[in-house]
Design a protein around this motif. Structure first.
Motif, PDB file in Angstrom:
ATOM      1  N   THR A  34      87.945  21.831  22.668  1.00 11.14           N
ATOM      2  CA  THR A  34      89.258  21.197  22.597  1.00 11.14           C
ATOM      3  C   THR A  34      90.195  22.100  21.801  1.00 11.14           C
ATOM      4  OG1 THR A  34      88.730  20.006  20.576  1.00 11.14           O
ATOM      5  CG2 THR A  34      88.203  18.904  22.654  1.00 11.14           C
ATOM      6  N   GLY A  35      91.457  21.726  21.716  1.00  9.97           N
ATOM      7  CA  GLY A  35      92.452  22.549  21.029  1.00  9.97           C
ATOM      8  C   GLY A  35      92.170  22.746  19.564  1.00  9.97           C
ATOM      9  N   THR A  36      91.777  21.676  18.863  1.00 12.02           N
ATOM     10  CA  THR A  36      91.524  21.819  17.430  1.00 12.02           C
ATOM     11  C   THR A  36      90.227  22.573  17.165  1.00 12.02           C
ATOM     12  OG1 THR A  36      90.512  19.614  17.392  1.00 12.02           O
ATOM     13  CG2 THR A  36      92.829  19.767  16.770  1.00 12.02           C
ATOM     14  N   GLU A  37      89.271  22.501  18.099  1.00 14.27           N
ATOM     15  CA  GLU A  37      88.010  23.229  17.918  1.00 14.27           C
ATOM     16  C   GLU A  37      88.233  24.734  17.982  1.00 14.27           C
ATOM     17  OE1 GLU A  37      84.567  20.254  19.595  1.00 14.27           O
ATOM     18  OE2 GLU A  37      85.729  21.407  21.039  1.00 14.27           O
ATOM     19  N   ILE A  38      88.984  25.201  18.952  1.00 13.92           N
ATOM     20  CA  ILE A  38      89.202  26.652  19.076  1.00 13.92           C
ATOM     21  C   ILE A  38      89.996  27.176  17.885  1.00 13.92           C
ATOM     22  CG2 ILE A  38      91.240  26.464  20.545  1.00 13.92           C
ATOM     23  CD1 ILE A  38      88.544  29.179  20.760  1.00 13.92           C
ATOM     24  N   LYS A  39      90.897  26.367  17.351  1.00 14.79           N
ATOM     25  CA  LYS A  39      91.657  26.789  16.170  1.00 14.79           C
ATOM     26  C   LYS A  39      90.732  26.949  14.971  1.00 14.79           C
ATOM     27  CE  LYS A  39      96.037  24.885  17.662  1.00 14.79           C
ATOM     28  NZ  LYS A  39      97.158  23.981  17.337  1.00 14.79           N
ATOM     29  N   SER A  40      89.782  26.033  14.806  1.00 12.06           N
ATOM     30  CA  SER A  40      88.820  26.145  13.703  1.00 12.06           C
ATOM     31  C   SER A  40      87.907  27.350  13.882  1.00 12.06           C
ATOM     32  CB  SER A  40      87.983  24.871  13.599  1.00 12.06           C
ATOM     33  OG  SER A  40      88.750  23.810  13.118  1.00 12.06           O
ATOM     34  N   VAL A  41      87.488  27.613  15.119  1.00  7.41           N
ATOM     35  CA  VAL A  41      86.626  28.769  15.377  1.00  7.41           C
ATOM     36  C   VAL A  41      87.380  30.055  15.058  1.00  7.41           C
ATOM     37  CG1 VAL A  41      85.446  30.082  17.177  1.00  7.41           C
ATOM     38  CG2 VAL A  41      85.149  27.619  17.049  1.00  7.41           C
ATOM     39  N   ARG A  42      88.642  30.129  15.448  1.00  2.64           N
ATOM     40  CA  ARG A  42      89.437  31.332  15.164  1.00  2.64           C
ATOM     41  C   ARG A  42      89.606  31.552  13.673  1.00  2.64           C
ATOM     42  NH1 ARG A  42      93.627  30.336  20.019  1.00  2.64           N
ATOM     43  NH2 ARG A  42      92.396  31.355  21.631  1.00  2.64           N
ATOM     44  N   LEU A  43      89.549  30.467  12.893  1.00  7.17           N
ATOM     45  CA  LEU A  43      89.599  30.596  11.431  1.00  7.17           C
ATOM     46  C   LEU A  43      88.233  30.925  10.838  1.00  7.17           C
ATOM     47  CD1 LEU A  43      91.958  27.610  10.532  1.00  7.17           C
ATOM     48  CD2 LEU A  43      92.501  30.041  10.469  1.00  7.17           C
ATOM     49  N   GLY A  44      87.185  30.929  11.684  1.00  6.47           N
ATOM     50  CA  GLY A  44      85.840  31.252  11.220  1.00  6.47           C
ATOM     51  C   GLY A  44      85.110  30.073  10.609  1.00  6.47           C
ATOM     52  N   LYS A  45      85.557  28.869  10.869  1.00 11.91           N
ATOM     53  CA  LYS A  45      84.957  27.678  10.261  1.00 11.91           C
ATOM     54  C   LYS A  45      83.969  27.021  11.214  1.00 11.91           C
ATOM     55  CE  LYS A  45      88.690  26.865   7.097  1.00 11.91           C
ATOM     56  NZ  LYS A  45      88.096  27.514   5.985  1.00 11.91           N
ATOM     57  N   ALA A  46      82.898  27.734  11.510  1.00 11.64           N
ATOM     58  CA  ALA A  46      81.846  27.227  12.385  1.00 11.64           C
ATOM     59  C   ALA A  46      80.501  27.726  11.881  1.00 11.64           C
ATOM     60  CB  ALA A  46      82.084  27.687  13.814  1.00 11.64           C
ATOM     61  N   SER A  47      79.434  27.046  12.309  1.00 14.92           N
ATOM     62  CA  SER A  47      78.095  27.421  11.881  1.00 14.92           C
ATOM     63  C   SER A  47      77.102  27.163  13.006  1.00 14.92           C
ATOM     64  CB  SER A  47      77.697  26.613  10.650  1.00 14.92           C
ATOM     65  OG  SER A  47      76.368  26.859  10.315  1.00 14.92           O
ATOM     66  N   LEU A  48      76.111  28.040  13.114  1.00 22.45           N
ATOM     67  CA  LEU A  48      75.068  27.902  14.126  1.00 22.45           C
ATOM     68  C   LEU A  48      73.732  27.482  13.515  1.00 22.45           C
ATOM     69  CD1 LEU A  48      75.817  31.067  16.287  1.00 22.45           C
ATOM     70  CD2 LEU A  48      76.409  28.703  16.786  1.00 22.45           C
ATOM     71  N   VAL A  49      73.730  27.031  12.286  1.00 18.28           N
ATOM     72  CA  VAL A  49      72.506  26.601  11.620  1.00 18.28           C
ATOM     73  C   VAL A  49      71.993  25.330  12.294  1.00 18.28           C
ATOM     74  CG1 VAL A  49      71.523  25.813   9.442  1.00 18.28           C
ATOM     75  CG2 VAL A  49      73.212  27.640   9.450  1.00 18.28           C
ATOM     76  N   ASP A  50      70.702  25.277  12.584  1.00 14.67           N
ATOM     77  CA  ASP A  50      70.046  24.134  13.237  1.00 14.67           C
ATOM     78  C   ASP A  50      70.636  23.812  14.604  1.00 14.67           C
ATOM     79  OD1 ASP A  50      68.383  23.867  11.062  1.00 14.67           O
ATOM     80  OD2 ASP A  50      69.669  22.393  10.068  1.00 14.67           O
ATOM     81  N   THR A  51      71.120  24.806  15.300  1.00 11.63           N
ATOM     82  CA  THR A  51      71.720  24.608  16.611  1.00 11.63           C
ATOM     83  C   THR A  51      70.716  24.993  17.687  1.00 11.63           C
ATOM     84  OG1 THR A  51      73.850  25.180  15.655  1.00 11.63           O
ATOM     85  CG2 THR A  51      73.719  25.197  18.016  1.00 11.63           C
ATOM     86  N   TYR A  52      70.713  24.254  18.788  1.00 12.24           N
ATOM     87  CA  TYR A  52      69.830  24.557  19.909  1.00 12.24           C
ATOM     88  C   TYR A  52      70.526  24.185  21.209  1.00 12.24           C
ATOM     89  CZ  TYR A  52      68.862  19.536  19.750  1.00 12.24           C
ATOM     90  OH  TYR A  52      68.982  18.172  19.752  1.00 12.24           O
ATOM     91  N   CYS A  53      69.949  24.615  22.314  1.00 13.26           N
ATOM     92  CA  CYS A  53      70.535  24.346  23.633  1.00 13.26           C
ATOM     93  C   CYS A  53      69.543  23.560  24.486  1.00 13.26           C
ATOM     94  CB  CYS A  53      70.870  25.644  24.347  1.00 13.26           C
ATOM     95  SG  CYS A  53      72.111  26.621  23.517  1.00 13.26           S
ATOM     96  N   VAL A  54      70.085  22.740  25.374  1.00 17.94           N
ATOM     97  CA  VAL A  54      69.277  21.986  26.323  1.00 17.94           C
ATOM     98  C   VAL A  54      69.910  22.108  27.705  1.00 17.94           C
ATOM     99  CG1 VAL A  54      68.368  20.318  24.675  1.00 17.94           C
ATOM    100  CG2 VAL A  54      70.490  19.833  25.852  1.00 17.94           C
ATOM    101  N   VAL A  55      69.070  21.964  28.734  1.00 17.53           N
ATOM    102  CA  VAL A  55      69.554  21.957  30.110  1.00 17.53           C
ATOM    103  C   VAL A  55      69.429  20.525  30.616  1.00 17.53           C
ATOM    104  CG1 VAL A  55      69.253  22.906  32.417  1.00 17.53           C
ATOM    105  CG2 VAL A  55      68.775  24.327  30.427  1.00 17.53           C
ATOM    106  N   ALA A  56      70.563  19.955  31.037  1.00 18.26           N
ATOM    107  CA  ALA A  56      70.581  18.593  31.557  1.00 18.26           C
ATOM    108  C   ALA A  56      71.447  18.556  32.813  1.00 18.26           C
ATOM    109  CB  ALA A  56      71.133  17.631  30.508  1.00 18.26           C
TER     110      ALA A  56
END
Length: 154
Positions: A34-56
């Motif tokens: 979403t719009g606010t998510e990409i703005k936060s990512v561009r500011l570097g405010k994201a983390s991949l700790v305990d993140t995983y992917c699933v196929v559904a």
């Protein structure tokens, strides 16, 4: 500072993934944000700790990824930890799905970055869990490399 330089500096890594898993094959995927998510990512405010992917249902989803709420976001702000869809082609999804169904294999996000066009991309990997002795071996190799670098610099 130009916009291109600022975008290339965003490199959010999942350091734990390279330690806990043996990465077999990597894929670069786009993300639906979403719009606010990409703005936060561009500011570097994201983390991949305990993140995983699933196929559904022939779609790849990243789960438990933390993207901080945008400071200037109003009632339109996003939840910090929601499921986000990854954009891959059918051939890649099929390959990931067959690998994920095999015992001992998982899909982990390794790196989140902003490309030259300003789009958020995630590098995901098909990974196999390391045993305890493999982790110890990785630590030994890393320490040996550090010792050789120190000796080489002197």
């Amino acid at each position: 500072m130009s916009k291109e330089k600022a975008n290339n500096q965003i490199q959010i890594k999942n350091k734990r993934a390279t330690f806990d898993y043996e990465l077999l094959e990597t894929f670069t995927a786009g993300m639906v944000l979403t719009g606010t998510e990409i703005k936060s990512v561009r500011l570097g405010k994201a983390s991949l700790v305990d993140t995983y992917c699933v196929v559904a249902r022939r779609e790849v989803w990243v789960k438990n990824m933390y993207i901080a709420e945008y400071f200037y976001g109003t009632y339109n702000n996003h939840p910090a930890r929601r499921d986000r869809k990854l954009l891959l082609n059918r051939k890649e999804i099929r390959k990931i799905e067959t690998a994920a169904q095999n015992s001992g294999f998982t899909i982990v996000p390794v790196r989140l970055f902003i490309n030259e066009r300003g789009l958020a991309k995630v590098v995901i990997a098909i990974a196999k869990g390391k045993k305890e002795y493999d982790r110890r071996q990785s630590l030994r190799e890393r320490d040996d490399r550090r010792e050789m670098d120190r000796a080489f610099k002197k």
